[in-house]
Design a protein around this motif. Sequence first.
Motif, PDB file in Angstrom:
ATOM      1  N   ASP A  86     -20.413 -13.394   1.846  1.00  0.00           N
ATOM      2  CA  ASP A  86     -21.408 -14.422   2.165  1.00  0.00           C
ATOM      3  C   ASP A  86     -20.728 -15.688   2.657  1.00  0.00           C
ATOM      4  O   ASP A  86     -19.594 -15.991   2.288  1.00  0.00           O
ATOM      5  N   ARG A  87     -21.445 -16.416   3.483  1.00  0.00           N
ATOM      6  CA  ARG A  87     -21.039 -17.754   3.899  1.00  0.00           C
ATOM      7  C   ARG A  87     -22.137 -18.716   3.449  1.00  0.00           C
ATOM      8  O   ARG A  87     -23.299 -18.319   3.378  1.00  0.00           O
ATOM      9  N   ILE A  88     -21.754 -19.941   3.146  1.00  0.00           N
ATOM     10  CA  ILE A  88     -22.759 -20.914   2.714  1.00  0.00           C
ATOM     11  C   ILE A  88     -22.744 -22.116   3.650  1.00  0.00           C
ATOM     12  O   ILE A  88     -21.708 -22.489   4.189  1.00  0.00           O
ATOM     13  N   ILE A  89     -23.926 -22.671   3.852  1.00  0.00           N
ATOM     14  CA  ILE A  89     -24.079 -23.869   4.677  1.00  0.00           C
ATOM     15  C   ILE A  89     -24.231 -25.053   3.729  1.00  0.00           C
ATOM     16  O   ILE A  89     -25.115 -25.055   2.868  1.00  0.00           O
ATOM     17  N   LEU A  90     -23.342 -26.024   3.911  1.00  0.00           N
ATOM     18  CA  LEU A  90     -23.333 -27.223   3.075  1.00  0.00           C
ATOM     19  C   LEU A  90     -23.677 -28.440   3.919  1.00  0.00           C
ATOM     20  O   LEU A  90     -23.365 -28.481   5.112  1.00  0.00           O
ATOM     21  N   VAL A 108     -27.642 -19.643   2.604  1.00  0.00           N
ATOM     22  CA  VAL A 108     -26.638 -18.584   2.504  1.00  0.00           C
ATOM     23  C   VAL A 108     -26.771 -17.715   3.748  1.00  0.00           C
ATOM     24  O   VAL A 108     -27.882 -17.319   4.114  1.00  0.00           O
ATOM     25  N   LEU A 109     -25.641 -17.433   4.383  1.00  0.00           N
ATOM     26  CA  LEU A 109     -25.607 -16.513   5.517  1.00  0.00           C
ATOM     27  C   LEU A 109     -25.081 -15.183   5.009  1.00  0.00           C
ATOM     28  O   LEU A 109     -23.938 -15.091   4.561  1.00  0.00           O
ATOM     29  N   ARG A 110     -25.906 -14.155   5.077  1.00  0.00           N
ATOM     30  CA  ARG A 110     -25.514 -12.828   4.614  1.00  0.00           C
ATOM     31  C   ARG A 110     -24.718 -12.107   5.701  1.00  0.00           C
ATOM     32  O   ARG A 110     -24.764 -12.486   6.875  1.00  0.00           O
ATOM     33  N   PRO A 111     -23.999 -11.046   5.346  1.00  0.00           N
ATOM     34  CA  PRO A 111     -23.180 -10.323   6.337  1.00  0.00           C
ATOM     35  C   PRO A 111     -23.992  -9.781   7.518  1.00  0.00           C
ATOM     36  O   PRO A 111     -23.449  -9.620   8.607  1.00  0.00           O
ATOM     37  N   ASN A 112     -25.269  -9.517   7.317  1.00  0.00           N
ATOM     38  CA  ASN A 112     -26.104  -9.007   8.415  1.00  0.00           C
ATOM     39  C   ASN A 112     -26.690 -10.139   9.261  1.00  0.00           C
ATOM     40  O   ASN A 112     -27.592  -9.914  10.057  1.00  0.00           O
ATOM     41  N   ASP A 113     -26.183 -11.363   9.050  1.00  0.00           N
ATOM     42  CA  ASP A 113     -26.591 -12.572   9.771  1.00  0.00           C
ATOM     43  C   ASP A 113     -27.970 -13.086   9.383  1.00  0.00           C
ATOM     44  O   ASP A 113     -28.508 -13.975  10.034  1.00  0.00           O
ATOM     45  N   SER A 114     -28.567 -12.524   8.326  1.00  0.00           N
ATOM     46  CA  SER A 114     -29.811 -13.118   7.836  1.00  0.00           C
ATOM     47  C   SER A 114     -29.481 -14.405   7.091  1.00  0.00           C
ATOM     48  O   SER A 114     -28.381 -14.563   6.550  1.00  0.00           O
ATOM     49  N   ILE A 115     -30.412 -15.331   7.095  1.00  0.00           N
ATOM     50  CA  ILE A 115     -30.220 -16.629   6.459  1.00  0.00           C
ATOM     51  C   ILE A 115     -31.210 -16.758   5.313  1.00  0.00           C
ATOM     52  O   ILE A 115     -32.406 -16.511   5.483  1.00  0.00           O
ATOM     53  N   VAL A 116     -30.708 -17.130   4.143  1.00  0.00           N
ATOM     54  CA  VAL A 116     -31.557 -17.380   2.977  1.00  0.00           C
ATOM     55  C   VAL A 116     -31.484 -18.880   2.689  1.00  0.00           C
ATOM     56  O   VAL A 116     -30.440 -19.376   2.267  1.00  0.00           O
ATOM     57  N   GLU A 117     -32.550 -19.576   2.963  1.00  0.00           N
ATOM     58  CA  GLU A 117     -32.625 -21.020   2.710  1.00  0.00           C
ATOM     59  C   GLU A 117     -32.741 -21.257   1.208  1.00  0.00           C
ATOM     60  O   GLU A 117     -33.454 -20.525   0.510  1.00  0.00           O
TER      61      GLU A 117
END
Length: 153
Positions: free
Chosen positions: A43-47, A108-117
């Motif tokens: 996962d990647r996170i947007i801060l 959160v950016l999931r490996p499938n490029d979906s974004i969870v706000e």
Amino acid sequence: MKMQRIDNGIFFREVERLLDEGDSVTIRVRGNSMRPLLRDGRDRIILRKYAEEDVREGAVMLFRYRGMYCVHRIVRVEGGTIVFAGDGNYRMEERASRGDLMAVMRAVLRPNDSIVECDSLRWRAASALWLALPQIVRRYVLGALRRLCKVKK
């Protein structure tokens, strides 16, 4: 895309500079302390720079702690002290001052490029469900996840 390793001190000084300029920063999750909601290396996170209203129970924040940088959830606010814990660290807490806070997690950016706000029903429900589990149940779920990940590798 080629990945490069950078010294944490250099990396997070640059993160802080970008946040101070008003930019959002995306970083890859490292470690298992926020498992199962954030996954190591996947996962990647947007801060973004935090605002005072972001400093509340349940928020996930980037902060300085004993010479390191952590992304953990706020457990409670005790005046000028913020108490954090990782979702996967059900027995450890960290204490930080407001001066140690750097950013709040927005998505959160999931490996499938979906974004969870983080303000979405999906994230809030998953967080609430995980945190509502008794610690003994969380311990066994985390143990099972550790064993499953070892089998995959």
